[in-house]
Scaffold this motif. Structure first.
Motif, PDB file in Angstrom:
ATOM      1  N   ASP A  79      -9.521  14.837   3.590  1.00 19.01           N
ATOM      2  CA  ASP A  79      -9.540  13.357   2.939  1.00 19.01           C
ATOM      3  C   ASP A  79      -9.628  13.636   1.626  1.00 19.01           C
ATOM      4  O   ASP A  79      -8.965  12.367   0.760  1.00 19.01           O
ATOM      5  CB  ASP A  79     -10.726  12.572   3.510  1.00 19.01           C
ATOM      6  N   GLN A  88      -2.966   1.399   4.718  1.00 20.65           N
ATOM      7  CA  GLN A  88      -1.408   1.063   4.497  1.00 20.65           C
ATOM      8  C   GLN A  88      -0.901   0.129   5.665  1.00 20.65           C
ATOM      9  O   GLN A  88       0.288  -0.186   5.618  1.00 20.65           O
ATOM     10  CB  GLN A  88      -0.766   2.514   4.629  1.00 20.65           C
ATOM     11  N   TYR A 113       1.769   6.403  -1.766  1.00 20.82           N
ATOM     12  CA  TYR A 113       0.971   6.025  -0.466  1.00 20.82           C
ATOM     13  C   TYR A 113      -0.294   6.632  -0.134  1.00 20.82           C
ATOM     14  O   TYR A 113      -1.269   5.857   0.383  1.00 20.82           O
ATOM     15  CB  TYR A 113       1.976   6.792   0.527  1.00 20.82           C
ATOM     16  N   GLN A 114      -0.737   7.569  -0.782  1.00 20.44           N
ATOM     17  CA  GLN A 114      -2.118   8.001  -0.782  1.00 20.44           C
ATOM     18  C   GLN A 114      -3.008   7.761  -1.661  1.00 20.44           C
ATOM     19  O   GLN A 114      -4.209   8.127  -1.590  1.00 20.44           O
ATOM     20  CB  GLN A 114      -2.031   9.864  -0.693  1.00 20.44           C
ATOM     21  N   ARG A 124      -6.308   6.145  -0.384  1.00 21.35           N
ATOM     22  CA  ARG A 124      -7.344   6.926   0.352  1.00 21.35           C
ATOM     23  C   ARG A 124      -7.887   7.739  -0.639  1.00 21.35           C
ATOM     24  O   ARG A 124      -9.354   8.038  -0.444  1.00 21.35           O
ATOM     25  CB  ARG A 124      -6.525   7.852   1.173  1.00 21.35           C
ATOM     26  N   HIS A 132      -4.923   7.066   6.467  1.00 23.87           N
ATOM     27  CA  HIS A 132      -4.250   5.997   5.722  1.00 23.87           C
ATOM     28  C   HIS A 132      -4.458   4.523   6.309  1.00 23.87           C
ATOM     29  O   HIS A 132      -3.628   3.973   6.165  1.00 23.87           O
ATOM     30  CB  HIS A 132      -2.918   6.230   5.124  1.00 23.87           C
TER      31      HIS A 132
END
Length: 199
Positions: A65, A121, A149-150, A153, A118
């Motif tokens: 993570d 999202q 996108y990450q 997180r 995630h």
């Protein structure tokens, strides 16, 4: 006699070309690379916090993570041991047809894994480079969209703000050559080494 002379001249030219192209040229290029670009010429290695050496040119598998995830790395199941006892892995393209059921199942499983990690999202499309391997099988880069996108997180799990994460991504993004050749790409290993405080 004339035929023999032609053979002798031909073999002489072959030997000369072999020495010039195979030895002199190779030695000259190696010398210039070692003097002018020693870091790149020797594999672009960086030592991680775990004591291992990582090449910035080879993708690494991260699935925890607190690190950015890269492309799927297609390591060969067959491993080899080096002279120092370390494990050597071979990698390459999977050669699985994108039209096959096997490929569809593999991608679907990876999409599920990425989405589970995630939840922020929701149902947003998963960038394709997070669920497919590159043609070489060990590409260290992902697209800026896959990196973005990450961000949430990484902010949630590392204690850094989203702005800090984006600043790191920006520093590790390679722009198109001359501003027009190729696409922007984020070096995942560089991002993770910065998150670890190595770079």
């Amino acid at each position: 006699m004339k035929s023999m002379a032609n053979w002798v001249r031909g073999l002489g030219l072959f030997a000369l070309a072999t020495v010039l192209c195979g030895a002199v040229y190779t030695a000259a290029v190696t010398l210039v690379a070692q003097v002018a670009f020693p870091y790149q010429a020797n594999g672009s290695f960086v030592e991680g916090t775990d004591g291992n050496r990582y090449s910035m040119l080879v993708g690494q598998t991260y699935r925890d993570d607190t690190h950015m995830w890269g492309r799927v790395q297609n390591y060969n199941a067959e491993t080899f041991t080096g002279e120092d006892g370390s494990t050597l892995l071979w990698t390459g393209p999977s050669n699985i047809s994108p039209a096959s059921d096997e490929f569809a199942r593999a991608v679907a499983d990876r999409v599920e894994e990425v989405r589970a990690a995630h939840p922020e999202q929701g149902d947003a499309p998963v960038p394709s480079d997070l669920v497919t391997c590159s043609g070489s099988g060990f590409d260290p880069h992902i697209s800026p969209a896959a990196a973005e996108y990450q961000v949430e997180r990484l902010a949630r799990t590392t204690g850094k703000s989203q702005d800090e994460i984006r600043a790191i991504i920006g520093q590790c993004t390679q722009r198109p050559q001359f501003g027009v050749l190729g696409d922007a790409a984020v070096n995942v290993l560089a991002v993770n080494l910065m998150l670890d405080g190595v770079l």
